[in-house]
Design a protein around this motif. Sequence first.
Motif, PDB file in Angstrom:
ATOM      1  N   ASP A   1       0.862  -1.178   0.000  1.00 53.12           N
ATOM      2  CA  ASP A   1       0.000   0.000   0.000  1.00 53.12           C
ATOM      3  C   ASP A   1       0.890   1.216   0.000  1.00 53.12           C
ATOM      4  O   ASP A   1       1.814   1.324   0.806  1.00 53.12           O
ATOM      5  CB  ASP A   1      -0.927  -0.014   1.222  1.00 53.12           C
ATOM      6  CG  ASP A   1      -2.106  -0.953   1.005  1.00 53.12           C
ATOM      7  OD1 ASP A   1      -2.872  -0.702   0.066  1.00 53.12           O
ATOM      8  OD2 ASP A   1      -2.247  -1.921   1.776  1.00 53.12           O
TER       9      ASP A   1
ATOM     10  N   VAL B   1       1.409   5.160   0.386  1.00 54.83           N
ATOM     11  CA  VAL B   1       0.929   6.460   0.842  1.00 54.83           C
ATOM     12  C   VAL B   1       1.675   7.503   0.022  1.00 54.83           C
ATOM     13  O   VAL B   1       2.837   7.793   0.274  1.00 54.83           O
ATOM     14  CB  VAL B   1       1.178   6.647   2.347  1.00 54.83           C
ATOM     15  CG1 VAL B   1       0.733   8.020   2.785  1.00 54.83           C
ATOM     16  CG2 VAL B   1       0.468   5.561   3.133  1.00 54.83           C
TER      17      VAL B   1
ATOM     18  N   LEU C   1      -5.635   9.220  -3.066  1.00 54.48           N
ATOM     19  CA  LEU C   1      -6.567   8.148  -2.703  1.00 54.48           C
ATOM     20  C   LEU C   1      -7.373   7.715  -3.916  1.00 54.48           C
ATOM     21  O   LEU C   1      -7.490   8.448  -4.902  1.00 54.48           O
ATOM     22  CB  LEU C   1      -7.524   8.648  -1.615  1.00 54.48           C
ATOM     23  CG  LEU C   1      -6.876   9.118  -0.313  1.00 54.48           C
ATOM     24  CD1 LEU C   1      -7.941   9.624   0.656  1.00 54.48           C
ATOM     25  CD2 LEU C   1      -6.067   7.993   0.329  1.00 54.48           C
TER      26      LEU C   1
ATOM     27  N   LEU D   1      -6.075   3.761   0.069  1.00 55.41           N
ATOM     28  CA  LEU D   1      -4.741   3.992  -0.467  1.00 55.41           C
ATOM     29  C   LEU D   1      -4.562   3.218  -1.766  1.00 55.41           C
ATOM     30  O   LEU D   1      -5.308   2.282  -2.042  1.00 55.41           O
ATOM     31  CB  LEU D   1      -3.679   3.534   0.533  1.00 55.41           C
ATOM     32  CG  LEU D   1      -3.668   4.261   1.867  1.00 55.41           C
ATOM     33  CD1 LEU D   1      -2.736   3.563   2.842  1.00 55.41           C
ATOM     34  CD2 LEU D   1      -3.246   5.712   1.672  1.00 55.41           C
TER      35      LEU D   1
ATOM     36  N   TYR E   1       5.761   4.866   1.869  1.00 52.64           N
ATOM     37  CA  TYR E   1       5.306   6.196   1.504  1.00 52.64           C
ATOM     38  C   TYR E   1       6.174   6.704   0.374  1.00 52.64           C
ATOM     39  O   TYR E   1       7.329   6.289   0.229  1.00 52.64           O
ATOM     40  CB  TYR E   1       5.273   7.166   2.687  1.00 52.64           C
ATOM     41  CG  TYR E   1       6.574   7.757   3.156  1.00 52.64           C
ATOM     42  CD1 TYR E   1       7.212   8.765   2.442  1.00 52.64           C
ATOM     43  CD2 TYR E   1       7.150   7.343   4.346  1.00 52.64           C
ATOM     44  CE1 TYR E   1       8.382   9.327   2.896  1.00 52.64           C
ATOM     45  CE2 TYR E   1       8.334   7.894   4.810  1.00 52.64           C
ATOM     46  CZ  TYR E   1       8.949   8.883   4.078  1.00 52.64           C
ATOM     47  OH  TYR E   1      10.119   9.438   4.522  1.00 52.64           O
TER      48      TYR E   1
ATOM     49  N   HIS F   1      -6.543   1.548   6.465  1.00 54.32           N
ATOM     50  CA  HIS F   1      -5.714   2.545   5.798  1.00 54.32           C
ATOM     51  C   HIS F   1      -5.565   3.840   6.582  1.00 54.32           C
ATOM     52  O   HIS F   1      -4.594   4.567   6.378  1.00 54.32           O
ATOM     53  CB  HIS F   1      -6.241   2.801   4.385  1.00 54.32           C
ATOM     54  CG  HIS F   1      -5.976   1.659   3.452  1.00 54.32           C
ATOM     55  ND1 HIS F   1      -6.247   1.688   2.115  1.00 54.32           N
ATOM     56  CD2 HIS F   1      -5.436   0.433   3.682  1.00 54.32           C
ATOM     57  CE1 HIS F   1      -5.905   0.534   1.552  1.00 54.32           C
ATOM     58  NE2 HIS F   1      -5.417  -0.238   2.492  1.00 54.32           N
TER      59      HIS F   1
ATOM     60  N   LEU G   1      -1.907   5.228   7.053  1.00 58.05           N
ATOM     61  CA  LEU G   1      -1.600   6.630   6.738  1.00 58.05           C
ATOM     62  C   LEU G   1      -0.950   7.315   7.933  1.00 58.05           C
ATOM     63  O   LEU G   1       0.067   8.010   7.798  1.00 58.05           O
ATOM     64  CB  LEU G   1      -2.891   7.353   6.333  1.00 58.05           C
ATOM     65  CG  LEU G   1      -2.805   8.867   6.124  1.00 58.05           C
ATOM     66  CD1 LEU G   1      -1.712   9.236   5.140  1.00 58.05           C
ATOM     67  CD2 LEU G   1      -4.150   9.405   5.633  1.00 58.05           C
TER      68      LEU G   1
END
Lengths: 242, 242
Positions: free
Chosen positions: B27, B29, B42, B56, B109, B141, B145
Amino acid sequence: MATSHRLDMLSPSAQNPNFLKALVSVDCVIFGFADNELKVLLIKSDLEVYKNRWSLLGDLLRPNEDLESASYRVLKERTGLSDVYLEQVYTFSSLDRHPGGRVITTAYYSLVNIKDHQLKLSHNELHWHPVNELSNLAFDHDKILQTCLERLREQIQEHPIVFNLLPEKFSLRELQALYEAILNTKMDRRNFRKKFFLMDWLIDLEELETDVSHRPGKLYRFNSIHLKDLKAAEIFSSEEEL
Amino acid sequence: MATSHRLDMLSPSAQNPNFLKALVSVDCVIFGFADNELKVLLIKSDLEVYKNRWSLLGDLLRPNEDLESASYRVLKERTGLSDVYLEQVYTFSSLDRHPGGRVITTAYYSLVNIKDHQLKLSHNELHWHPVNELSNLAFDHDKILQTCLERLREQIQEHPIVFNLLPEKFSLRELQALYEAILNTKMDRRNFRKKFFLMDWLIDLEELETDVSHRPGKLYRFNSIHLKDLKAAEIFSSEEEL
DNA sequence: GCAAAAGTGTTTTGCGTACACCCATGC
DNA sequence: GCATGGGTGTACGCAAAACACTTTTGC
């Protein structure tokens, strides 16, 4: 749409061979402190390709547990300790990192007081290895060890976690030797004492060391007021909450 | 022995139902900076249980890629950018984190300059969401985040990475606004300038802003001398080396 | 008495922080 | 000319770093 969010389509496509179903493991870098050295607990590899090489303690994830539980399980099985400091560091996923097939592993480091479980060691092929000596570990465990050591070095600068490596009662000399071992530096004794008293991490037990062949130092314990800081930080980054 | 190192026995026991073969995902970010706000990219969730919620950007890991490659692939597909800053943060493995089954996900991220790929956004159900507004994201999520935001806040204090969020030429006002947005604080302008010049992170382009309705400020670019620091740090913690 | 480490203060330095005024531009 | 932000320097406080001598104990 072609690039839609595939996780959302998990159920219909879980058998899709485009998506990997991988074995997942944890590897624990279990740090200890003895003989003025930072040590890591290693085990003899059973794998033929890694014959006579040491490896970190790890295990495959089971269907009913998350990564943290698996790490605790490994620690419990190996050291007999159930209340240990544990921190997730990094997940390693190279295609060729395991000769037996695709295994993705998440590295944790943990801090234990070696004396608390010395008995368990003798009947196993377990070994406390000095961190600063070249080790040539099995798998990618050299890299995992380095990564965890780096994270440990960062963490001890801000957070009162080294106490997990010491017995409940310890002297300032032991504490400083521990910092010096982890950071691989020498520090000034007066500044070290000043800093720790200022941070209020220590409680004076008004007891003295025994069995030292020189002037005995005072004994201290960790000031558990600061446990709440740890808990707060943990909760915030832990998967169980929020 | 009962508690032997099971990873070593992988080949014979890979089919053992005690060991989980899990779907693994990444995932991302994806942070951006616009309108003096830190934003995250998003996408509308397709999953029925999460109807109308944002999530995400992520995808399942494929057999021939590692986690970092998967993250780069997601970024490339979504933003069209191939040279982005990416950092692994944490792996989430709760048993119930995905309603469709067991999926372990590793969070990364990344920092992108929103302007560089504005065109790609319109035809998708993609959306730059302000990080500071409550979002009620799908899955876990929100937690992912938060964890990534925390890591970002730590990283920018030590490492020159925010430049990835800005165009190549930027003013000190933009840079400071970015720091203020990420850290959610106000800073002193004079001290901010002093600090950055002292750290030698900036190169004066001897150009001025245009299109501002006030006195134009000087433009700077990131001093790429410090790229080596980043590369060195990356190599050390990256799975590809050592 | 000697070796080994404990205990203790002061000075210096660098860094973060607080703070106010004039300047250049667009409108 | 006024609003907006650009650009600049100084003073203070704190924390880190450098640094040496006396004290206590075991042997």
